[in-house]
Design a protein around this motif. Structure first.
Motif, mmCIF file in Angstrom:
data_model
loop_
_atom_site.group_PDB
_atom_site.id
_atom_site.type_symbol
_atom_site.label_atom_id
_atom_site.label_comp_id
_atom_site.label_asym_id
_atom_site.label_seq_id
_atom_site.Cartn_x
_atom_site.Cartn_y
_atom_site.Cartn_z
ATOM 1 N N ASP A 115 -55.712 -30.479 -29.709
ATOM 2 C CA ASP A 115 -55.930 -31.832 -29.218
ATOM 3 C C ASP A 115 -54.668 -32.656 -29.420
ATOM 4 O O ASP A 115 -54.247 -32.908 -30.538
ATOM 5 C CB ASP A 115 -57.103 -32.477 -29.965
ATOM 6 C CG ASP A 115 -57.473 -33.834 -29.404
ATOM 7 O OD1 ASP A 115 -56.874 -34.265 -28.386
ATOM 8 O OD2 ASP A 115 -58.371 -34.475 -29.983
ATOM 9 N N ALA A 116 -54.082 -33.081 -28.322
ATOM 10 C CA ALA A 116 -52.863 -33.896 -28.362
ATOM 11 C C ALA A 116 -53.140 -35.317 -27.879
ATOM 12 O O ALA A 116 -52.217 -36.045 -27.550
ATOM 13 C CB ALA A 116 -51.781 -33.241 -27.512
ATOM 14 N N GLY A 117 -54.390 -35.696 -27.802
ATOM 15 C CA GLY A 117 -54.751 -37.017 -27.301
ATOM 16 C C GLY A 117 -55.126 -36.934 -25.833
ATOM 17 O O GLY A 117 -54.748 -35.996 -25.126
ATOM 18 N N PRO A 118 -55.865 -37.922 -25.335
ATOM 19 C CA PRO A 118 -56.418 -37.830 -23.977
ATOM 20 C C PRO A 118 -55.382 -37.732 -22.862
ATOM 21 O O PRO A 118 -55.596 -37.001 -21.892
ATOM 22 C CB PRO A 118 -57.257 -39.105 -23.840
ATOM 23 C CG PRO A 118 -56.737 -40.034 -24.887
ATOM 24 C CD PRO A 118 -56.228 -39.173 -26.000
ATOM 25 N N ASN A 119 -54.277 -38.415 -22.965
ATOM 26 C CA ASN A 119 -53.304 -38.394 -21.868
ATOM 27 C C ASN A 119 -52.552 -37.069 -21.801
ATOM 28 O O ASN A 119 -52.430 -36.468 -20.733
ATOM 29 C CB ASN A 119 -52.329 -39.567 -21.999
ATOM 30 C CG ASN A 119 -53.052 -40.884 -21.849
ATOM 31 O OD1 ASN A 119 -53.812 -41.084 -20.914
ATOM 32 N ND2 ASN A 119 -52.846 -41.776 -22.800
ATOM 33 N N LEU A 120 -52.041 -36.621 -22.936
ATOM 34 C CA LEU A 120 -51.329 -35.341 -22.950
ATOM 35 C C LEU A 120 -52.287 -34.186 -22.682
ATOM 36 O O LEU A 120 -51.931 -33.226 -21.993
ATOM 37 C CB LEU A 120 -50.578 -35.143 -24.270
ATOM 38 C CG LEU A 120 -49.619 -33.964 -24.323
ATOM 39 C CD1 LEU A 120 -48.628 -33.984 -23.158
ATOM 40 C CD2 LEU A 120 -48.865 -33.945 -25.653
ATOM 41 N N ASN A 121 -53.507 -34.284 -23.181
ATOM 42 C CA ASN A 121 -54.494 -33.236 -22.882
ATOM 43 C C ASN A 121 -54.711 -33.110 -21.379
ATOM 44 O O ASN A 121 -54.823 -32.009 -20.847
ATOM 45 C CB ASN A 121 -55.832 -33.529 -23.569
ATOM 46 C CG ASN A 121 -55.786 -33.293 -25.062
ATOM 47 O OD1 ASN A 121 -54.878 -32.660 -25.588
ATOM 48 N ND2 ASN A 121 -56.779 -33.824 -25.766
ATOM 49 N N LYS A 122 -54.782 -34.258 -20.684
ATOM 50 C CA LYS A 122 -54.968 -34.235 -19.223
ATOM 51 C C LYS A 122 -53.777 -33.563 -18.537
ATOM 52 O O LYS A 122 -53.938 -32.710 -17.662
ATOM 53 C CB LYS A 122 -55.160 -35.663 -18.683
ATOM 54 C CG LYS A 122 -55.359 -35.745 -17.190
ATOM 55 C CD LYS A 122 -56.623 -35.055 -16.753
ATOM 56 C CE LYS A 122 -56.844 -35.199 -15.269
ATOM 57 N NZ LYS A 122 -57.968 -34.409 -14.800
#
Length: 188
Positions: A115-122
């Protein structure tokens, strides 16, 4: 300019760049003033945002010659596809290059997972199909190249404008791989 001429022009520019003989054309006030009323780039380049990869330099181009979209992992997302649609539909550009590069950090993040956070995950979710296809143990360079191939396919799969231009208007999509250690670009 057709796509074959545009691709050759990129290859010639990269040869000058690698040979440390760049001509840095069209970077003067005359060019700037001439472009104030419009543009007609001969190539569109979807490239990574990595600071070591500068398509305008790698292809020894000047202002107004290439239409560059930069996003980590050179992913074909809504914004990058829309930018390419604009250049195809409104500027008449006939060559699209999806260019990955050696040691891509975004591809590395996709391989690593987590999990790298919502933006990087996207962002990483666009790269994940290349990782899944080749496996996490595949050489990073192979995954980078597969990611470029997938992004190139996504352009026509997710855009009627690009698909129609490829089918009936002489637009060509190719992939490239930039070598950080030499500056050379291999085209597929």
């Amino acid at each position: 300019m057709n796509w074959k001429e545009a691709l050759q022009r990129l290859k010639d520019g990269n040869e000058r760049f690698v040979g440390t003989k760049p001509s840095t054309p069209a970077q003067d006030q005359t060019t700037i003033k001439g472009l104030a009323n419009g543009q007609a780039p001969y190539a569109i380049i979807l490239s990574c945002a990595d600071s070591r990869v500068a398509p305008e330099l790698a292809f020894d181009t000047g202002l107004g010659e290439v239409f560059v979209i930069r996003v980590a992992g050179n992913v074909a997302n809504t914004s990058s596809i829309a930018s390419i649609e604009y250049a195809v539909a409104h500027l008449g550009t006939k060559l699209i290059v999806v260019m990955g590069h050696q040691s891509c950090g975004a591809v590395g993040a996709a391989i690593q997972g987590g999990d790298a956070g919502p933006n990087l995950n996207k962002l990483v979710s666009y790269i994940q199909p290349a990782v899944e296809k080749l496996g996490k143990d595949a050489p990073v360079g192979d995954i980078v190249k597969e990611n470029a191939n997938i992004a190139a396919g996504t352009l026509t799969a997710k855009s009627d404008i690009i698909a129609n231009a490829v089918a009936s208007d002489g637009v060509k999509i190719v992939t490239g791989y930039y070598h950080l250690d030499t500056g050379s670009v291999d085209f597929e």
